[in-house]
Scaffold this motif. Structure first.
Motif, mmCIF file in Angstrom:
data_model
loop_
_atom_site.group_PDB
_atom_site.id
_atom_site.type_symbol
_atom_site.label_atom_id
_atom_site.label_comp_id
_atom_site.label_asym_id
_atom_site.label_seq_id
_atom_site.Cartn_x
_atom_site.Cartn_y
_atom_site.Cartn_z
ATOM 1 N N ALA B 209 29.018 43.456 7.467
ATOM 2 C CA ALA B 209 27.598 43.749 7.278
ATOM 3 C C ALA B 209 27.180 43.436 5.837
ATOM 4 O O ALA B 209 26.109 42.869 5.596
ATOM 5 C CB ALA B 209 27.309 45.209 7.619
ATOM 6 N N LEU B 210 28.066 43.778 4.876
ATOM 7 C CA LEU B 210 27.770 43.455 3.478
ATOM 8 C C LEU B 210 27.701 41.941 3.278
ATOM 9 O O LEU B 210 26.828 41.436 2.556
ATOM 10 C CB LEU B 210 28.854 44.034 2.561
ATOM 11 N N ALA B 211 28.628 41.211 3.921
ATOM 12 C CA ALA B 211 28.623 39.752 3.817
ATOM 13 C C ALA B 211 27.301 39.202 4.358
ATOM 14 O O ALA B 211 26.684 38.315 3.744
ATOM 15 C CB ALA B 211 29.801 39.163 4.597
ATOM 16 N N ALA B 212 26.843 39.745 5.494
ATOM 17 C CA ALA B 212 25.579 39.290 6.089
ATOM 18 C C ALA B 212 24.415 39.585 5.144
ATOM 19 O O ALA B 212 23.468 38.805 5.029
ATOM 20 C CB ALA B 212 25.354 39.986 7.431
ATOM 21 N N TRP B 213 24.533 40.716 4.436
ATOM 22 C CA TRP B 213 23.486 41.103 3.495
ATOM 23 C C TRP B 213 23.422 40.117 2.326
ATOM 24 O O TRP B 213 22.358 39.610 1.937
ATOM 25 C CB TRP B 213 23.773 42.529 3.015
ATOM 26 N N MET B 214 24.602 39.815 1.753
ATOM 27 C CA MET B 214 24.665 38.868 0.626
ATOM 28 C C MET B 214 24.161 37.491 1.066
ATOM 29 O O MET B 214 23.416 36.823 0.348
ATOM 30 C CB MET B 214 26.112 38.750 0.104
ATOM 31 N N TYR B 215 24.581 37.068 2.261
ATOM 32 C CA TYR B 215 24.134 35.779 2.794
ATOM 33 C C TYR B 215 22.603 35.761 2.901
ATOM 34 O O TYR B 215 21.957 34.789 2.514
ATOM 35 C CB TYR B 215 24.769 35.550 4.178
ATOM 36 N N SER B 216 22.030 36.861 3.406
ATOM 37 C CA SER B 216 20.574 36.934 3.551
ATOM 38 C C SER B 216 19.894 36.800 2.197
ATOM 39 O O SER B 216 18.875 36.120 2.070
ATOM 40 C CB SER B 216 20.150 38.261 4.187
ATOM 41 N N ILE B 217 20.464 37.463 1.181
ATOM 42 C CA ILE B 217 19.868 37.388 -0.153
ATOM 43 C C ILE B 217 19.858 35.938 -0.636
ATOM 44 O O ILE B 217 18.850 35.444 -1.153
ATOM 45 C CB ILE B 217 20.622 38.320 -1.141
ATOM 46 N N VAL B 218 20.984 35.233 -0.412
ATOM 47 C CA VAL B 218 21.043 33.832 -0.835
ATOM 48 C C VAL B 218 19.942 33.019 -0.146
ATOM 49 O O VAL B 218 19.178 32.290 -0.802
ATOM 50 C CB VAL B 218 22.431 33.223 -0.508
ATOM 51 N N MET B 219 19.860 33.156 1.173
ATOM 52 C CA MET B 219 18.877 32.371 1.924
ATOM 53 C C MET B 219 17.447 32.706 1.478
ATOM 54 O O MET B 219 16.607 31.831 1.308
ATOM 55 C CB MET B 219 19.013 32.653 3.426
ATOM 56 N N VAL B 220 17.178 33.998 1.293
ATOM 57 C CA VAL B 220 15.820 34.418 0.931
ATOM 58 C C VAL B 220 15.467 33.925 -0.475
ATOM 59 O O VAL B 220 14.360 33.420 -0.705
ATOM 60 C CB VAL B 220 15.685 35.952 1.045
ATOM 61 N N LEU B 221 16.425 34.022 -1.403
ATOM 62 C CA LEU B 221 16.134 33.539 -2.768
ATOM 63 C C LEU B 221 15.889 32.035 -2.766
ATOM 64 O O LEU B 221 14.949 31.544 -3.406
ATOM 65 C CB LEU B 221 17.285 33.899 -3.721
ATOM 66 N N MET B 222 16.728 31.294 -2.032
ATOM 67 C CA MET B 222 16.549 29.838 -2.007
ATOM 68 C C MET B 222 15.191 29.474 -1.418
ATOM 69 O O MET B 222 14.473 28.615 -1.926
ATOM 70 C CB MET B 222 17.668 29.174 -1.198
ATOM 71 N N ARG B 223 14.855 30.156 -0.323
ATOM 72 C CA ARG B 223 13.578 29.831 0.331
ATOM 73 C C ARG B 223 12.394 30.244 -0.534
ATOM 74 O O ARG B 223 11.401 29.528 -0.601
ATOM 75 C CB ARG B 223 13.522 30.511 1.697
ATOM 76 N N THR B 224 12.516 31.398 -1.206
ATOM 77 C CA THR B 224 11.418 31.830 -2.077
ATOM 78 C C THR B 224 11.188 30.803 -3.182
ATOM 79 O O THR B 224 10.049 30.457 -3.505
ATOM 80 C CB THR B 224 11.733 33.207 -2.703
ATOM 81 N N ARG B 225 12.296 30.289 -3.741
ATOM 82 C CA ARG B 225 12.150 29.269 -4.787
ATOM 83 C C ARG B 225 11.385 28.046 -4.280
ATOM 84 O O ARG B 225 10.538 27.491 -4.983
ATOM 85 C CB ARG B 225 13.545 28.840 -5.287
ATOM 86 N N MET B 226 11.681 27.643 -3.035
ATOM 87 C CA MET B 226 10.986 26.464 -2.498
ATOM 88 C C MET B 226 9.513 26.753 -2.256
ATOM 89 O O MET B 226 8.651 25.908 -2.510
ATOM 90 C CB MET B 226 11.664 26.012 -1.209
ATOM 91 N N ILE B 227 9.241 27.973 -1.739
ATOM 92 C CA ILE B 227 7.837 28.327 -1.490
ATOM 93 C C ILE B 227 7.067 28.342 -2.822
ATOM 94 O O ILE B 227 5.943 27.864 -2.908
ATOM 95 C CB ILE B 227 7.743 29.689 -0.765
ATOM 96 N N ILE B 228 7.732 28.868 -3.867
ATOM 97 C CA ILE B 228 7.084 28.889 -5.190
ATOM 98 C C ILE B 228 6.746 27.467 -5.633
ATOM 99 O O ILE B 228 5.617 27.163 -6.032
ATOM 100 C CB ILE B 228 8.001 29.579 -6.225
ATOM 101 N N LEU B 229 7.732 26.558 -5.516
ATOM 102 C CA LEU B 229 7.485 25.169 -5.929
ATOM 103 C C LEU B 229 6.357 24.535 -5.121
ATOM 104 O O LEU B 229 5.505 23.842 -5.663
ATOM 105 C CB LEU B 229 8.752 24.331 -5.748
ATOM 106 N N GLU B 230 6.373 24.785 -3.798
ATOM 107 C CA GLU B 230 5.348 24.184 -2.948
ATOM 108 C C GLU B 230 3.953 24.652 -3.353
ATOM 109 O O GLU B 230 3.005 23.877 -3.377
ATOM 110 C CB GLU B 230 5.596 24.560 -1.475
ATOM 111 N N ARG B 231 3.857 25.953 -3.642
ATOM 112 C CA ARG B 231 2.535 26.493 -3.912
ATOM 113 C C ARG B 231 2.073 26.266 -5.349
ATOM 114 O O ARG B 231 0.886 26.322 -5.625
ATOM 115 C CB ARG B 231 2.516 27.988 -3.620
ATOM 116 N N GLU B 232 3.034 26.061 -6.244
ATOM 117 C CA GLU B 232 2.656 25.942 -7.655
ATOM 118 C C GLU B 232 2.866 24.526 -8.172
ATOM 119 O O GLU B 232 3.046 24.331 -9.373
ATOM 120 C CB GLU B 232 3.475 26.942 -8.490
ATOM 121 N N ARG B 233 2.864 23.557 -7.251
ATOM 122 C CA ARG B 233 3.235 22.199 -7.666
ATOM 123 C C ARG B 233 2.262 21.612 -8.688
ATOM 124 O O ARG B 233 2.621 20.694 -9.407
ATOM 125 C CB ARG B 233 3.361 21.275 -6.461
#
Lengths: 149, 247, 56
Positions: B209-233
């Protein structure tokens, strides 16, 4: 696909996803919140008559009998207060055992026998190695005998 | 007294902070996954009633927990974004949804493949299974609604409303096995009772469950970074990125 | 340890089909999500003309 069409398609998709969700919710609230009835409820006539429904409980110890054809089984489902006789032809799940949880779907006949067309096993939330399980069983037996002595 | 707590609430600072954090969460996720799988398959004993089939629990339960937990986090940030008009929180909410949907799908899939050999059926319409399926449709609804609206701020608001309404479903999923008769058994692990599992089994499940949590954090951070770039281009700091001024 | 051999391990006490069916799909889901995210990132960086190599 033009952006406009794409947008329309996506809106249609979201609306249908939400519609499916709402239909599911309503369907569950209407009929499936009561996934099964206990034998006591069936005896008290709370279960639908003449319609297919599910009975859940424990397979009564010592009640399982195989008919001559080898695939038809008779057993009783009990909630320790009441018991219902079940007749079922078909394959039983691996976890089906006397004293264990079971849910049977079917119809009840005039004579009070429930003719099941599906039998599912309902297991409990305990997970342990077999040695621990048999140790617990031994302890329970020991307690029983000390109580009766 | 001069720490500016709002600094990291600006998309630009978050972009760089998240970028620095991602590698650590990847390492944590991989290590926890290896330990969790090792315990799950080589340390945890056979179960007394389900034999080896119970080993599906090491993905099923973490996936089901994450599916509910991520939904609550998503609704929380979407709600914050709606209430305080904070851009970053809405972006995080949008970044959570795909991972949440993935875990919901996994919980349903592994549940079916566990139900068939143990219960005797792939699927039943009991309250637990149905409410988890509704959770999947809520994620899909959230994502498709946001994709359908071109203006990001309006998409954020519309998504937040679905996300908040759907929160009702979370306690329904969690308590369904207590409130109604279900084929699904009750909880083996809860905050109010001692766990009904052997220690090695429980340890494996919690580590997964902890591994799934860490994995989720990675995915969410990566996606947030892309959304930031898309919106602030079109902003200055992204232009600086292009010229390679910041790393 | 509850396994006598590797074939014993893969058989999972007769439930191998269901156990490995679950784990295989879990692996595919995770790999699929990672690939999707990385592709999206690559496309975006190309569009924006970024050469940012920080954190994947």
């Amino acid at each position: 696909m033009k952006p406009r069409h794409k947008k329309m398609a996506v809106i249609a998709l979201s609306v249908s996803a939400l519609t499916v969700a709402v239909i599911l919710v309503l369907n569950v609230f209407q009929s499936n919140l009561v996934f099964f009835f206990s034998p006591s409820q069936v005896i008290a006539k709370e279960a639908p008559i003449g319609k297919s429904f599910r009975i859940g409980g424990l397979v009564e110890e010592g009640s399982l009998k195989r008919e001559g054809d080898g695939t038809t089984m008779r057993f009783a489902i009990t909630d320790t207060a009441e018991a219902i006789q079940i007749v079922y032809t078909g394959i039983l799940p691996d976890l089906f055992k006397e004293g264990k949880g079971v849910v049977a779907q079917g119809k009840i006949a005039e004579n009070g026998i429930f003719y099941a067309d599906e039998v599912l096993a309902k297991h409990d939330e305990n997970y342990m190695p077999p040695e621990a399980a048999s140790a617990l069983e031994q302890a329970a037996k020991a307690q029983k005998t000390s109580l009766t002595q | 007294m001069t720490i500016n707590w709002f600094k990291y609430a600006s998309p630009a600072s978050f972009y760089f902070l998240a970028g620095r954090m991602i590698p650590f969460f990847i390492i944590a996720a991989v290590i926890l996954l290896i330990i969790g799988l090792y315990i799950g398959f080589f340390v945890a004993p056979t179960d007394f009633q389900q034999g080896e089939a119970y080993r599906i629990i090491f993905i099923h339960v973490p996936a089901a927990w994450m599916s509910m937990f991520l939904y609550v986090v998503m609704a929380f940030w979407a709600g914050i974004g709606l209430a305080f008009n904070t851009r970053l929180s809405s972006m995080v909410a949008s970044a959570i949804a795909p991972t949440g949907a993935m875990f919901t799908f996994l919980a349903l899939w592994t549940g079916a493949w566990w139900g068939k050999p143990m219960w005797g059926t792939w699927w039943v319409w009991d309250a637990r299974l149905t409410s988890e399926l509704i959770l999947f449709f809520l994620y899909i609804g959230f994502m498709s609604l946001q994709a359908a609206i071109d203006d990001p701020r309006r998409a954020d608001k519309a998504g937040a409303i679905i996300a908040l309404v759907g929160v009702v479903n979370i306690p329904i999923i969690y308590f369904s096995v207590q409130w109604w008769n279900t084929l699904h058994q009750g909880a083996s692990v809860s905050l109010v009772q001692s766990p009904k599992m052997a220690t090695a089994m429980l340890t494996g499940m919690l580590i997964m469950a902890l591994a799934a949590w860490m994995y989720s954090i990675v995915m969410v951070l990566m996606r947030t970074r892309m959304i930031i770039l898309e919106r602030e281009r079109h902003t200055a700091w992204v232009s600086e990125l292009k010229e390679g001024v910041s790393k | 340890m509850s396994w006598e051999s590797w074939s014993d391990f893969f058989a999972m006490g007769g439930y191998g089909f269901y156990v490995w069916g679950s784990y295989l799909v879990a692996l595919l889901c995770v790999l699929g999500e990672v690939v999707l995210v990385r592709n999206r990132r690559r496309t975006l960086h190309k569009q924006l003309g970024l050469k940012d190599k920080s954190s994947l």
